[in-house]
Scaffold this active site. Structure first.
Site: not given
Ligand code: 4NP
Length: 154
Positions: A10, A13, A15-17, A125
């Protein structure tokens, strides 16, 4: 044949992955299927950090402690190490194509392509969302994990 090796990617790294990694670890253990499973992000903002506290709580609600996971960035070398790389959303897939080496072993796909009726769609997300958004992300990655494990059962 060596066991399947699967990398989820993702943006951050955190939240989703990590949730996808946790869901597949749980499903693989339950099904008795041996797999190498990891996750990474296309961005480096959270490198070395544990998953977002809301992702940790979501995993805990489903019986999994992911507090020891640490964020890392996906690298071109991952395309030589993993048989399958799954992008959590279409932008992640584009970013992966950008660092994809000219020759490699990995099958690169959008994760939700594995789930009937969800081809081409994102695991949304939840970073700027609430608990319900994290639960929806869990439902999505768990449906994909179930489909993945089924692939290796027969
Ligand atoms: P992820 O979510 O891609 O599912 O881990 C996010 C985590 C952090 C950010 C964006 C999405 N960020 O902008 O810091």
């Amino acid at each position: 044949m060596s066991q399947p090796s699967i990398l989820f990617v993702c943006l951050g790294n955190i939240c989703r992955s990590p949730l996808a990694e946790a869901a597949l670890r749980k499903r693989a253990v339950e099904a008795g299927v041996a797999m190498t499973i990891d996750s990474a992000g296309t961005g480096d903002w959270h490198v070395g950090r544990p998953p977002d506290p809301r992702a940790q709580e979501t995993a805990l609600r489903h019986g999994l402690d992911i507090s020891s996971y640490r964020a890392r960035v996906v690298t071109p070398e991952d395309f030589h190490k993993f048989g399958h790389i799954f992008a959590l959303d279409p932008q992640n897939l584009k970013d992966l194509h950008r660092i994809e080496p000219s020759r490699h072993i990995a099958e690169l796909r959008l994760l939700m392509d594995l789930v009937p009726g969800r081809k081409g769609t994102a695991v949304i997300d939840p970073y700027y969302g609430d608990e319900d958004d994290f639960e929806q992300a869990w439902a999505d990655v768990d449906a994909a994990a179930e489909a993945l494990v089924r692939r290796y059962l027969s």
